[in-house]
Design a protein around this motif. Structure first.
Motif, short mmCIF file in Angstrom:
data_model
loop_
_atom_site.label_atom_id
_atom_site.label_comp_id
_atom_site.label_asym_id
_atom_site.label_seq_id
_atom_site.Cartn_x
_atom_site.Cartn_y
_atom_site.Cartn_z
N ARG A 62 11.02 10.11 14.15
CA ARG A 62 10.80 11.21 13.21
C ARG A 62 10.65 10.65 11.79
NH1 ARG A 62 14.73 13.91 14.63
NH2 ARG A 62 13.72 15.36 16.04
N ARG A 63 11.52 9.72 11.42
CA ARG A 63 11.47 9.10 10.09
C ARG A 63 10.14 8.36 9.90
NH1 ARG A 63 16.57 7.45 10.57
NH2 ARG A 63 15.96 5.38 11.25
N ALA A 64 9.73 7.62 10.91
CA ALA A 64 8.47 6.86 10.81
C ALA A 64 7.27 7.77 10.59
CB ALA A 64 8.27 6.01 12.06
N LEU A 65 7.33 8.96 11.15
CA LEU A 65 6.19 9.88 11.04
C LEU A 65 6.21 10.72 9.77
CD1 LEU A 65 6.07 11.09 14.74
CD2 LEU A 65 4.50 9.51 13.61
N THR A 66 7.35 10.82 9.13
CA THR A 66 7.46 11.71 7.98
C THR A 66 7.67 10.99 6.65
OG1 THR A 66 9.82 12.05 8.37
CG2 THR A 66 8.30 13.65 9.34
N GLN A 67 7.90 9.70 6.66
CA GLN A 67 8.12 8.98 5.41
C GLN A 67 6.93 8.13 5.04
OE1 GLN A 67 11.79 6.82 5.68
NE2 GLN A 67 12.99 8.67 5.58
N GLY A 98 4.15 17.78 13.93
CA GLY A 98 2.71 18.04 13.95
C GLY A 98 1.85 16.80 14.15
N ALA A 99 2.45 15.72 14.60
CA ALA A 99 1.68 14.49 14.83
C ALA A 99 1.04 14.53 16.22
CB ALA A 99 2.60 13.27 14.72
N GLY A 100 -0.05 13.82 16.36
CA GLY A 100 -0.70 13.71 17.66
C GLY A 100 -0.12 12.55 18.45
N TRP A 101 -0.32 12.59 19.76
CA TRP A 101 0.14 11.48 20.58
C TRP A 101 -0.78 11.30 21.77
CZ3 TRP A 101 2.20 11.29 25.59
CH2 TRP A 101 2.43 12.53 26.20
N GLU A 102 -0.77 10.09 22.32
CA GLU A 102 -1.58 9.75 23.48
C GLU A 102 -0.78 8.84 24.39
OE1 GLU A 102 -5.03 7.65 22.06
OE2 GLU A 102 -3.84 6.05 21.18
N LYS A 103 -1.21 8.78 25.63
CA LYS A 103 -0.52 7.96 26.63
C LYS A 103 -1.53 6.99 27.23
CE LYS A 103 2.29 8.78 30.75
NZ LYS A 103 2.83 9.85 31.61
N LYS A 104 -1.13 5.72 27.35
CA LYS A 104 -1.99 4.71 27.95
C LYS A 104 -1.25 4.05 29.10
CE LYS A 104 -4.82 3.83 23.94
NZ LYS A 104 -5.45 2.84 23.10
N ASP A 105 -1.96 3.88 30.21
CA ASP A 105 -1.40 3.28 31.41
C ASP A 105 -1.65 1.78 31.39
OD1 ASP A 105 -0.80 2.38 33.98
OD2 ASP A 105 -1.75 4.09 34.97
N ARG A 128 0.82 -1.21 0.00
CA ARG A 128 0.00 0.00 0.00
C ARG A 128 0.86 1.26 0.00
NH1 ARG A 128 -3.52 -0.58 4.96
NH2 ARG A 128 -2.88 -2.70 5.23
N ARG A 129 1.84 1.33 -0.84
CA ARG A 129 2.78 2.45 -0.84
C ARG A 129 2.14 3.78 -1.20
NH1 ARG A 129 6.93 -1.54 -2.96
NH2 ARG A 129 7.84 -2.19 -1.00
N GLY A 130 1.07 3.77 -1.96
CA GLY A 130 0.44 5.02 -2.39
C GLY A 130 -0.38 5.69 -1.30
N GLU A 131 -0.53 5.07 -0.13
CA GLU A 131 -1.39 5.59 0.93
C GLU A 131 -0.59 6.29 2.02
OE1 GLU A 131 -4.07 2.66 2.44
OE2 GLU A 131 -4.38 1.79 0.47
N LYS A 132 0.40 7.05 1.65
CA LYS A 132 1.24 7.74 2.63
C LYS A 132 0.41 8.80 3.38
CE LYS A 132 5.30 10.55 3.08
NZ LYS A 132 6.34 11.30 2.42
N LYS A 133 0.56 8.79 4.70
CA LYS A 133 -0.15 9.75 5.53
C LYS A 133 0.75 10.94 5.82
CE LYS A 133 -3.13 6.69 8.21
NZ LYS A 133 -3.48 6.31 9.58
N LYS A 134 0.13 12.09 6.00
CA LYS A 134 0.85 13.27 6.43
C LYS A 134 1.13 13.13 7.93
CE LYS A 134 -1.62 16.14 3.17
NZ LYS A 134 -2.65 17.15 3.01
N PRO A 135 2.21 13.73 8.43
CA PRO A 135 2.50 13.63 9.86
C PRO A 135 1.31 14.06 10.73
CG PRO A 135 4.37 14.59 8.74
CD PRO A 135 3.25 14.47 7.72
N GLN A 136 0.54 15.03 10.28
CA GLN A 136 -0.60 15.52 11.06
C GLN A 136 -1.72 14.49 11.16
OE1 GLN A 136 0.73 17.02 8.37
NE2 GLN A 136 1.72 18.82 9.20
N GLU A 137 -1.68 13.47 10.32
CA GLU A 137 -2.68 12.42 10.34
C GLU A 137 -2.22 11.20 11.16
OE1 GLU A 137 -2.60 12.24 6.00
OE2 GLU A 137 -4.76 12.59 6.04
N ARG A 138 -1.00 11.25 11.68
CA ARG A 138 -0.42 10.13 12.41
C ARG A 138 -0.70 10.27 13.90
NH1 ARG A 138 3.45 7.83 8.87
NH2 ARG A 138 2.82 5.94 9.92
#
Length: 95
Positions: free
Chosen positions: A90-95, A47-54, A9-19
């Motif tokens: 950073r690479r995982a979120l931007t590539q 610009g990526a979102g993040w969450e924390k789970k306990d 699924r290489r054509g489905e690259k997400k923008k960092p803001q969608e990660r």
């Protein structure tokens, strides 16, 4: 394409803001605190979102990840555990 392997699924690259980055950890864990600092920095930069789970509040997470915390997921897939490398995240979120 929804059932197709992510490799194809290489054509489905997400923008960092969608990660979304998820940190799975527990209170009082110094490695979790270190991981959170890296996640906060990288997510703010790209610009990526993040969450924390306990892990102590979720039996399924506890069973799955107890020996690996902190665990970092990117869009629900395991990315790292124990130590988070800033450049790799950073690479995982931007590539």
């Amino acid at each position: 394409m929804a059932g197709m392997s992510p490799i194809f699924r290489r054509g489905e690259k997400k923008k960092p803001q969608e990660r979304v980055v998820t940190l799975i950890g527990k209170p009082g864990c110094h490695l979790c605190d270190d991981a959170q600092a890296v996640i906060e920095k990288v997510c703010a930069e790209v610009g990526a979102g993040w969450e924390k789970k306990d892990i102590t509040e979720d039996e399924d997470l506890y069973r799955k990840y107890w020996e690996q915390i902190p665990v970092v997921l990117v869009d629900g897939a395991q990315h790292d555990f124990w130590r988070v490398k800033e450049e790799r995240l950073r690479r995982a979120l931007t590539q």
